[in-house]
Design a protein around this motif. Sequence first.
Motif, PDB file in Angstrom:
ATOM      1  N   LEU A 150       0.869  -1.253  -0.008  1.00 22.76           N
ATOM      2  CA  LEU A 150      -0.011   0.167   0.079  1.00 22.76           C
ATOM      3  C   LEU A 150       1.031   1.361   0.098  1.00 22.76           C
ATOM      4  O   LEU A 150       0.531   2.261  -0.510  1.00 22.76           O
ATOM      5  N   ALA A 151       1.929   1.168   0.699  1.00 20.49           N
ATOM      6  CA  ALA A 151       2.766   2.513   0.627  1.00 20.49           C
ATOM      7  C   ALA A 151       3.294   3.140  -0.747  1.00 20.49           C
ATOM      8  O   ALA A 151       3.163   4.207  -0.903  1.00 20.49           O
ATOM      9  N   PRO A 152       3.846   2.227  -1.570  1.00 20.76           N
ATOM     10  CA  PRO A 152       4.347   2.669  -2.867  1.00 20.76           C
ATOM     11  C   PRO A 152       3.011   3.381  -3.655  1.00 20.76           C
ATOM     12  O   PRO A 152       3.053   4.275  -4.191  1.00 20.76           O
ATOM     13  N   ARG A 153       1.728   2.590  -3.524  1.00 22.69           N
ATOM     14  CA  ARG A 153       0.624   3.194  -4.216  1.00 22.69           C
ATOM     15  C   ARG A 153       0.082   4.409  -3.687  1.00 22.69           C
ATOM     16  O   ARG A 153      -0.236   5.236  -4.551  1.00 22.69           O
ATOM     17  N   LEU A 154       0.109   4.500  -2.298  1.00 21.86           N
ATOM     18  CA  LEU A 154      -0.311   5.760  -1.708  1.00 21.86           C
ATOM     19  C   LEU A 154       0.766   7.037  -2.022  1.00 21.86           C
ATOM     20  O   LEU A 154       0.471   8.156  -2.419  1.00 21.86           O
ATOM     21  N   ARG A 155       2.013   6.544  -2.084  1.00 20.19           N
ATOM     22  CA  ARG A 155       3.082   7.532  -2.557  1.00 20.19           C
ATOM     23  C   ARG A 155       3.027   8.116  -3.995  1.00 20.19           C
ATOM     24  O   ARG A 155       2.986   9.177  -4.174  1.00 20.19           O
ATOM     25  N   SER A 156       2.613   7.072  -4.710  1.00 23.12           N
ATOM     26  CA  SER A 156       2.534   7.713  -6.241  1.00 23.12           C
ATOM     27  C   SER A 156       1.213   8.364  -6.521  1.00 23.12           C
ATOM     28  O   SER A 156       1.286   9.187  -7.326  1.00 23.12           O
ATOM     29  N   ARG A 157       0.017   8.110  -5.659  1.00 20.17           N
ATOM     30  CA  ARG A 157      -0.990   8.887  -5.779  1.00 20.17           C
ATOM     31  C   ARG A 157      -0.632  10.436  -5.397  1.00 20.17           C
ATOM     32  O   ARG A 157      -1.182  11.406  -5.996  1.00 20.17           O
ATOM     33  N   LEU A 158      -0.074  10.314  -4.169  1.00 21.01           N
ATOM     34  CA  LEU A 158       0.349  11.784  -3.728  1.00 21.01           C
ATOM     35  C   LEU A 158       1.042  12.510  -4.684  1.00 21.01           C
ATOM     36  O   LEU A 158       1.006  13.756  -4.936  1.00 21.01           O
ATOM     37  N   LEU A 159       2.050  11.917  -5.230  1.00 20.03           N
ATOM     38  CA  LEU A 159       3.002  12.675  -6.160  1.00 20.03           C
ATOM     39  C   LEU A 159       2.125  13.044  -7.514  1.00 20.03           C
ATOM     40  O   LEU A 159       2.726  14.008  -8.016  1.00 20.03           O
ATOM     41  N   ALA A 160       1.205  12.239  -7.748  1.00 21.51           N
ATOM     42  CA  ALA A 160       0.539  12.628  -8.989  1.00 21.51           C
ATOM     43  C   ALA A 160      -0.613  13.538  -8.782  1.00 21.51           C
ATOM     44  O   ALA A 160      -1.333  14.093  -9.751  1.00 21.51           O
ATOM     45  N   GLY A 161      -0.728  14.129  -7.261  1.00 21.22           N
ATOM     46  CA  GLY A 161      -1.581  15.023  -7.090  1.00 21.22           C
ATOM     47  C   GLY A 161      -3.300  14.411  -7.189  1.00 21.22           C
ATOM     48  O   GLY A 161      -3.876  15.280  -7.076  1.00 21.22           O
ATOM     49  N   ARG A 162      -3.274  13.042  -7.012  1.00 20.00           N
ATOM     50  CA  ARG A 162      -4.748  12.801  -7.108  1.00 20.00           C
ATOM     51  C   ARG A 162      -5.479  12.382  -5.518  1.00 20.00           C
ATOM     52  O   ARG A 162      -6.400  11.859  -5.423  1.00 20.00           O
ATOM     53  N   GLY A 163      -4.681  12.690  -4.476  1.00 20.99           N
ATOM     54  CA  GLY A 163      -5.224  12.441  -3.355  1.00 20.99           C
ATOM     55  C   GLY A 163      -4.890  10.895  -2.805  1.00 20.99           C
ATOM     56  O   GLY A 163      -4.573   9.971  -3.710  1.00 20.99           O
ATOM     57  N   LEU A 164      -5.344  10.533  -1.607  1.00 18.11           N
ATOM     58  CA  LEU A 164      -5.192   9.311  -1.120  1.00 18.11           C
ATOM     59  C   LEU A 164      -6.342   8.437  -1.440  1.00 18.11           C
ATOM     60  O   LEU A 164      -6.024   7.118  -1.738  1.00 18.11           O
ATOM     61  N   ASP A 165      -7.468   8.796  -1.923  1.00 20.08           N
ATOM     62  CA  ASP A 165      -8.420   7.892  -2.059  1.00 20.08           C
ATOM     63  C   ASP A 165      -8.620   7.508  -3.511  1.00 20.08           C
ATOM     64  O   ASP A 165      -8.307   8.301  -4.293  1.00 20.08           O
ATOM     65  N   ASP A 166      -9.113   6.388  -3.723  1.00 22.43           N
ATOM     66  CA  ASP A 166      -9.353   5.708  -5.075  1.00 22.43           C
ATOM     67  C   ASP A 166     -10.779   5.201  -5.292  1.00 22.43           C
ATOM     68  O   ASP A 166     -11.030   4.436  -4.535  1.00 22.43           O
ATOM     69  N   SER A 167     -11.541   6.048  -6.285  1.00 17.86           N
ATOM     70  CA  SER A 167     -12.933   5.440  -6.217  1.00 17.86           C
ATOM     71  C   SER A 167     -13.112   3.981  -6.578  1.00 17.86           C
ATOM     72  O   SER A 167     -14.335   3.461  -6.302  1.00 17.86           O
ATOM     73  N   GLU A 168     -12.033   3.427  -7.057  1.00 18.42           N
ATOM     74  CA  GLU A 168     -12.168   1.971  -7.401  1.00 18.42           C
ATOM     75  C   GLU A 168     -12.115   1.187  -6.148  1.00 18.42           C
ATOM     76  O   GLU A 168     -12.563   0.058  -6.560  1.00 18.42           O
ATOM     77  N   GLU A 169     -11.288   1.513  -5.263  1.00 16.31           N
ATOM     78  CA  GLU A 169     -10.987   0.688  -4.238  1.00 16.31           C
ATOM     79  C   GLU A 169     -12.299   0.980  -2.887  1.00 16.31           C
ATOM     80  O   GLU A 169     -13.263   1.684  -3.083  1.00 16.31           O
ATOM     81  N   GLY A 170     -12.541  -0.050  -2.470  1.00 18.54           N
ATOM     82  CA  GLY A 170     -13.395  -0.171  -1.276  1.00 18.54           C
ATOM     83  C   GLY A 170     -13.126   0.311   0.234  1.00 18.54           C
ATOM     84  O   GLY A 170     -13.767   0.306   1.212  1.00 18.54           O
ATOM     85  N   PHE A 171     -11.962   1.277  -0.075  1.00 21.91           N
ATOM     86  CA  PHE A 171     -11.429   1.734   1.263  1.00 21.91           C
ATOM     87  C   PHE A 171     -11.104   3.504   1.058  1.00 21.91           C
ATOM     88  O   PHE A 171     -11.052   3.800  -0.028  1.00 21.91           O
ATOM     89  N   GLN A 172     -11.129   3.937   2.188  1.00 20.38           N
ATOM     90  CA  GLN A 172     -10.776   5.163   2.326  1.00 20.38           C
ATOM     91  C   GLN A 172      -9.957   5.481   3.161  1.00 20.38           C
ATOM     92  O   GLN A 172      -9.462   4.652   4.203  1.00 20.38           O
ATOM     93  N   TYR A 173      -8.906   6.483   2.912  1.00 19.35           N
ATOM     94  CA  TYR A 173      -7.608   6.847   3.805  1.00 19.35           C
ATOM     95  C   TYR A 173      -7.771   8.158   4.428  1.00 19.35           C
ATOM     96  O   TYR A 173      -7.982   9.128   3.699  1.00 19.35           O
TER      97      TYR A 173
END
Length: 564
Positions: free
Chosen positions: A224-247
């Motif tokens: 999870l850590a690399p995935r969250l880090r790549s989202r932050l670097l891309a400016g998309r935030g932590l949440d992903d609408s396709e997942e069933g979790f919120q961060y």
Amino acid sequence: MSRVARPSFRRRLFAGFLAASLIPLLACSAMLLQIFRLRLAADAERETAEQLDLVSRSLDGAFDAFSQAAGRLRGNPIIARALAGEAGEDTLVNNELFNAAGEARSYGSFALYDLQGARRYSTRRDPLEEQLSPEWGALYAAPEGGVRFTACEDAGSSGGPLLRGAARLSDGMGRPVGYLLISMYYDDFRQLLEGKYGARNELIVLSPYWRPVYCAQPSLAESLAPRLRSRLLAGRGLDDSEEGFQYAAARHEASGLCLILQRPRTFTGETMRLLYTVSFGCAVVCVALSVLMSFKLSRQMFRPIQRLRQGFGEVGHNNLDICVPAEREDELGELARRFNEMVEALKRNQEALVANQRELNQAQIRMLQAQLNPHFLCNTLDTMKWISKINKVPQVAVMSTNLADILRFCISPEEFVPLGREAEILERYIEIQKIRMSGAFSFRVDLPEELRDCLIPKMILQPLVENAVLHGLEGVENGAVEVTAREEAGMLRITVRDNGSGLPPELAVGRYRSRGGKHLGLYNVNTILTKYYGDGCGLFLENERSGAAVTAALPIRREEEETC
């Protein structure tokens, strides 16, 4: 131009009921659904913030305990002598170490290192950490007067510590004698943080560089850590609408660690589909109920109106036997009863109108029949006139001629005649009376030229002059009758005077008030004037020094005004 067809009142009533019931219902349902979603999301965010705050305060409590332990060890002479290599009892040193660590030993391991980086004493035996270099790593980063924590590079890859904190120790003179190393392992983190963030949530502790430090499921942290880090670097935030979790993320200021709390979404796609399905089903049921109730209400309200409409149609076709049932006790029932009363009144009025029309027809027939007699009389009088002329009897010729003129004037269709024409007929009547009475009185008409075209009701002066001749001059020698016309304040005043015995006292009272009786001529003239012109007009009677005066008062109206 064709007229645009509009929906019937019943359809508009049904549509109004349906809109009045459905629009607020659907709007309230949608609003409540949205409020429910927002409230649950807000509660979940608040709960998440509280859990992160509880985790952060737990770490703060542990790090404060670590700092206090370092403060108690710093300047301790027993510890200073032991780290400096002087003789000392290990038991006494360990006691000092354990006492300084206190309850912090339950979520951290304490070790004492000399200046060369060799471990001398420890609350936990770990052969991998017996020698550390003071030129790099945790010992090198140890500041003066505090504890600095750093995450291990290989955290989670082995059974080694996940987080280290180091503090430099000194003797009573302030000279460095060694280091205090505090290590936190997986079990320490678990004991410190377990139960602080909910059973369904997962806590991931990351280093300032977003490398995994601790997670109850280490494999989850590694993926999870690399995935969250790549989202932050891309400016998309932590949440992903396709997942069933919120961060949710928080930064621990004392250590620089990043705290990531993973929680299941409040509304997953399946939950939202179920919620929308239930809402749609409820909306369909509500729509069906609203349609049914609106249909019943519109029918219940429209039925009396439809009956009234049919009743008006029957009345329009002159069917006055229609009766609308008044089954209700509300305004519509009252309206039906009023309609029935109106039809009954209309029926009575129509019957009365038919009866009046029948009487009017009979009166017209009688009038036409009555007009035949004056025409016959006029023709007979003309015959008498020519016979009297042939037989040289001039009085009979004059009387028959004047009487024929008077009769023709009476049966003429005009209701109003000029005052001059009325005076001429009056002259014909006076000639007859003079022949009858052998010229026993004089007669004079004073009529200004400007008043000759004033319109007055036909035959109103003859009864007044007749009363003056027959009653006023009775038993009077050298009798005289005078007719004068004057204009006063926009009113025409025609006065008939005589020099006779005067009026009875009950009549000479100003305005004429009698209701008929033996003074039928006065009563008829007064009635005609008041009916035509109102109560301000009529006859005014008075006795003068010799004789009586009867005045007819009426508005001035001329021929040109009447034609307009």
